[in-house]
Design a protein around this motif. Structure first.
Motif, PDB file in Angstrom:
ATOM      1  N   MET A 199     -16.798 -39.432  18.163  1.00 14.76           N
ATOM      2  CA  MET A 199     -15.752 -38.534  17.711  1.00 14.76           C
ATOM      3  C   MET A 199     -16.082 -37.121  18.203  1.00 14.76           C
ATOM      4  SD  MET A 199     -14.390 -37.602  13.894  1.00 14.76           S
ATOM      5  CE  MET A 199     -15.889 -36.899  13.262  1.00 14.76           C
ATOM      6  N   ALA A 200     -15.067 -36.398  18.587  1.00 11.97           N
ATOM      7  CA  ALA A 200     -15.231 -35.013  19.021  1.00 11.97           C
ATOM      8  C   ALA A 200     -14.243 -34.150  18.248  1.00 11.97           C
ATOM      9  CB  ALA A 200     -15.003 -34.887  20.515  1.00 11.97           C
ATOM     10  N   LYS A 201     -14.645 -32.922  17.983  1.00 17.42           N
ATOM     11  CA  LYS A 201     -13.744 -32.016  17.269  1.00 17.42           C
ATOM     12  C   LYS A 201     -14.000 -30.581  17.705  1.00 17.42           C
ATOM     13  CE  LYS A 201     -16.871 -31.979  13.317  1.00 17.42           C
ATOM     14  NZ  LYS A 201     -17.016 -32.266  11.903  1.00 17.42           N
ATOM     15  N   LEU A 202     -13.038 -29.736  17.396  1.00 15.87           N
ATOM     16  CA  LEU A 202     -13.165 -28.299  17.639  1.00 15.87           C
ATOM     17  C   LEU A 202     -13.260 -27.612  16.280  1.00 15.87           C
ATOM     18  CD1 LEU A 202     -10.406 -27.788  20.354  1.00 15.87           C
ATOM     19  CD2 LEU A 202     -12.868 -28.064  20.719  1.00 15.87           C
ATOM     20  N   THR A 203     -14.151 -26.648  16.161  1.00 12.06           N
ATOM     21  CA  THR A 203     -14.268 -25.884  14.919  1.00 12.06           C
ATOM     22  C   THR A 203     -14.196 -24.397  15.242  1.00 12.06           C
ATOM     23  OG1 THR A 203     -16.679 -25.749  15.017  1.00 12.06           O
ATOM     24  CG2 THR A 203     -15.744 -27.656  13.884  1.00 12.06           C
ATOM     25  N   ARG A 204     -13.789 -23.619  14.250  1.00 11.31           N
ATOM     26  CA  ARG A 204     -13.785 -22.168  14.388  1.00 11.31           C
ATOM     27  C   ARG A 204     -13.768 -21.540  12.999  1.00 11.31           C
ATOM     28  NH1 ARG A 204      -7.716 -20.815  16.567  1.00 11.31           N
ATOM     29  NH2 ARG A 204      -6.599 -21.561  14.737  1.00 11.31           N
ATOM     30  N   ASN A 205     -14.202 -20.327  12.947  1.00 10.04           N
ATOM     31  CA  ASN A 205     -14.184 -19.547  11.723  1.00 10.04           C
ATOM     32  C   ASN A 205     -13.035 -18.546  11.821  1.00 10.04           C
ATOM     33  OD1 ASN A 205     -14.930 -18.335   9.311  1.00 10.04           O
ATOM     34  ND2 ASN A 205     -16.300 -16.901  10.320  1.00 10.04           N
ATOM     35  N   VAL A 206     -12.225 -18.450  10.763  1.00  9.32           N
ATOM     36  CA  VAL A 206     -11.107 -17.507  10.755  1.00  9.32           C
ATOM     37  C   VAL A 206     -11.273 -16.583   9.557  1.00  9.32           C
ATOM     38  CG1 VAL A 206      -8.602 -17.251  10.683  1.00  9.32           C
ATOM     39  CG2 VAL A 206      -9.619 -19.268  11.771  1.00  9.32           C
ATOM     40  N   ASN A 207     -11.227 -15.287   9.815  1.00 13.94           N
ATOM     41  CA  ASN A 207     -11.326 -14.288   8.768  1.00 13.94           C
ATOM     42  C   ASN A 207      -9.951 -13.640   8.592  1.00 13.94           C
ATOM     43  OD1 ASN A 207     -12.196 -12.434   6.922  1.00 13.94           O
ATOM     44  ND2 ASN A 207     -13.163 -11.095   8.414  1.00 13.94           N
ATOM     45  N   TYR A 208      -9.346 -13.818   7.418  1.00 15.22           N
ATOM     46  CA  TYR A 208      -8.046 -13.227   7.125  1.00 15.22           C
ATOM     47  C   TYR A 208      -8.224 -12.022   6.214  1.00 15.22           C
ATOM     48  CZ  TYR A 208      -5.842 -17.473   8.880  1.00 15.22           C
ATOM     49  OH  TYR A 208      -5.434 -18.508   9.674  1.00 15.22           O
ATOM     50  N   SER A 209      -7.583 -10.924   6.570  1.00 14.28           N
ATOM     51  CA  SER A 209      -7.585  -9.716   5.744  1.00 14.28           C
ATOM     52  C   SER A 209      -6.143  -9.261   5.581  1.00 14.28           C
ATOM     53  CB  SER A 209      -8.382  -8.594   6.404  1.00 14.28           C
ATOM     54  OG  SER A 209      -9.732  -8.950   6.515  1.00 14.28           O
ATOM     55  N   ASN A 210      -5.873  -8.609   4.476  1.00 15.63           N
ATOM     56  CA  ASN A 210      -4.537  -8.079   4.250  1.00 15.63           C
ATOM     57  C   ASN A 210      -4.679  -6.655   3.713  1.00 15.63           C
ATOM     58  OD1 ASN A 210      -1.764  -7.995   4.093  1.00 15.63           O
ATOM     59  ND2 ASN A 210      -1.678  -8.896   2.068  1.00 15.63           N
ATOM     60  N   TYR A 211      -4.221  -5.693   4.481  1.00 19.31           N
ATOM     61  CA  TYR A 211      -4.241  -4.302   4.066  1.00 19.31           C
ATOM     62  C   TYR A 211      -2.919  -3.987   3.383  1.00 19.31           C
ATOM     63  CZ  TYR A 211      -8.387  -3.788   6.903  1.00 19.31           C
ATOM     64  OH  TYR A 211      -9.649  -3.924   7.416  1.00 19.31           O
ATOM     65  N   ARG A 212      -2.982  -3.341   2.216  1.00 12.27           N
ATOM     66  CA  ARG A 212      -1.787  -3.020   1.437  1.00 12.27           C
ATOM     67  C   ARG A 212      -1.717  -1.521   1.182  1.00 12.27           C
ATOM     68  NH1 ARG A 212       0.309  -7.127  -2.094  1.00 12.27           N
ATOM     69  NH2 ARG A 212       0.730  -5.465  -3.565  1.00 12.27           N
ATOM     70  N   TRP A 213      -0.534  -0.965   1.297  1.00  7.99           N
ATOM     71  CA  TRP A 213      -0.275   0.421   0.919  1.00  7.99           C
ATOM     72  C   TRP A 213       0.618   0.355  -0.316  1.00  7.99           C
ATOM     73  CZ3 TRP A 213      -1.084  -1.236   5.754  1.00  7.99           C
ATOM     74  CH2 TRP A 213      -1.920  -0.490   6.571  1.00  7.99           C
ATOM     75  N   GLU A 214       0.153   0.959  -1.405  1.00  2.00           N
ATOM     76  CA  GLU A 214       0.886   0.937  -2.660  1.00  2.00           C
ATOM     77  C   GLU A 214       1.089   2.366  -3.154  1.00  2.00           C
ATOM     78  OE1 GLU A 214      -0.886  -3.261  -4.397  1.00  2.00           O
ATOM     79  OE2 GLU A 214      -1.785  -1.390  -5.066  1.00  2.00           O
ATOM     80  N   GLU A 215       2.124   2.545  -3.957  1.00  2.00           N
ATOM     81  CA  GLU A 215       2.353   3.865  -4.532  1.00  2.00           C
ATOM     82  C   GLU A 215       2.879   3.729  -5.953  1.00  2.00           C
ATOM     83  OE1 GLU A 215       5.171   5.895  -2.053  1.00  2.00           O
ATOM     84  OE2 GLU A 215       6.880   4.915  -2.981  1.00  2.00           O
ATOM     85  N   TYR A 216       2.685   4.783  -6.699  1.00  2.00           N
ATOM     86  CA  TYR A 216       3.168   4.865  -8.082  1.00  2.00           C
ATOM     87  C   TYR A 216       3.708   6.266  -8.284  1.00  2.00           C
ATOM     88  CZ  TYR A 216       3.142   5.232 -13.154  1.00  2.00           C
ATOM     89  OH  TYR A 216       3.505   5.446 -14.461  1.00  2.00           O
ATOM     90  N   VAL A 217       4.923   6.373  -8.786  1.00  2.00           N
ATOM     91  CA  VAL A 217       5.549   7.676  -9.022  1.00  2.00           C
ATOM     92  C   VAL A 217       5.212   8.112 -10.444  1.00  2.00           C
ATOM     93  CG1 VAL A 217       7.715   8.949  -9.107  1.00  2.00           C
ATOM     94  CG2 VAL A 217       7.398   7.152  -7.393  1.00  2.00           C
ATOM     95  N   LEU A 218       4.558   9.270 -10.554  1.00  2.00           N
ATOM     96  CA  LEU A 218       4.168   9.797 -11.860  1.00  2.00           C
ATOM     97  C   LEU A 218       5.374  10.319 -12.629  1.00  2.00           C
ATOM     98  CD1 LEU A 218       1.086  11.874 -10.690  1.00  2.00           C
ATOM     99  CD2 LEU A 218       1.001   9.754 -11.996  1.00  2.00           C
ATOM    100  N   THR A 219       5.369  10.108 -13.950  1.00  2.00           N
ATOM    101  CA  THR A 219       6.372  10.738 -14.800  1.00  2.00           C
ATOM    102  C   THR A 219       5.999  12.207 -14.960  1.00  2.00           C
ATOM    103  OG1 THR A 219       5.156  10.300 -16.841  1.00  2.00           O
ATOM    104  CG2 THR A 219       6.691   8.578 -16.078  1.00  2.00           C
ATOM    105  N   GLU A 220       6.898  13.014 -15.497  1.00  2.00           N
ATOM    106  CA  GLU A 220       6.607  14.439 -15.718  1.00  2.00           C
ATOM    107  C   GLU A 220       5.407  14.594 -16.659  1.00  2.00           C
ATOM    108  OE1 GLU A 220       7.877  17.158 -14.294  1.00  2.00           O
ATOM    109  OE2 GLU A 220       9.074  15.873 -12.998  1.00  2.00           O
ATOM    110  N   GLU A 221       5.338  13.759 -17.698  1.00  2.00           N
ATOM    111  CA  GLU A 221       4.228  13.822 -18.648  1.00  2.00           C
ATOM    112  C   GLU A 221       2.909  13.446 -17.963  1.00  2.00           C
ATOM    113  OE1 GLU A 221       2.688  11.546 -22.676  1.00  2.00           O
ATOM    114  OE2 GLU A 221       4.818  11.452 -22.159  1.00  2.00           O
ATOM    115  N   GLU A 222       2.932  12.387 -17.155  1.00  2.00           N
ATOM    116  CA  GLU A 222       1.723  11.974 -16.443  1.00  2.00           C
ATOM    117  C   GLU A 222       1.275  13.047 -15.452  1.00  2.00           C
ATOM    118  OE1 GLU A 222       2.191   7.111 -16.392  1.00  2.00           O
ATOM    119  OE2 GLU A 222       3.280   8.328 -14.932  1.00  2.00           O
ATOM    120  N   LEU A 223       2.230  13.677 -14.800  1.00  2.00           N
ATOM    121  CA  LEU A 223       1.904  14.749 -13.856  1.00  2.00           C
ATOM    122  C   LEU A 223       1.195  15.899 -14.562  1.00  2.00           C
ATOM    123  CD1 LEU A 223       2.032  16.019 -11.060  1.00  2.00           C
ATOM    124  CD2 LEU A 223       4.348  16.809 -11.606  1.00  2.00           C
ATOM    125  N   ALA A 224       1.710  16.276 -15.725  1.00  4.65           N
ATOM    126  CA  ALA A 224       1.083  17.354 -16.495  1.00  4.65           C
ATOM    127  C   ALA A 224      -0.333  16.958 -16.913  1.00  4.65           C
ATOM    128  CB  ALA A 224       1.929  17.688 -17.719  1.00  4.65           C
TER     129      ALA A 224
END
Length: 65
Positions: free
Chosen positions: A1-26
């Motif tokens: 039997m013969a086979k092919l192998t490989r290593n795969v590295n998956y990464s996921n970069y995320r950009w997130e944001e949160y809008v502050l309320t006036e109270e949180e901003l203060a």
């Protein structure tokens, strides 16, 4: 039997944001790091964009007898 192998590295970069309320901003502007940390932990973050990245390693041929 013969086979092919490989290593795969998956990464996921995320950009997130949160809008502050006036109270949180203060509260944020007070500079109190504990209050700022509470705001960060309690935030309901929205996904702005993401970028998945695939890094495929070299293919290796394996032959078993």
């Amino acid at each position: 039997m013969a086979k092919l192998t490989r290593n795969v590295n998956y990464s996921n970069y995320r950009w997130e944001e949160y809008v502050l309320t006036e109270e949180e901003l203060a509260q944020w502007k007070t500079g109190d790091e504990d209050v700022q940390q509470d705001i960060i932990q309690g935030a309901d973050w929205d996904l702005v964009r993401d970028k998945p990245i695939d890094d495929y390693g070299d293919v290796e041929f394996v032959e078993e007898e």
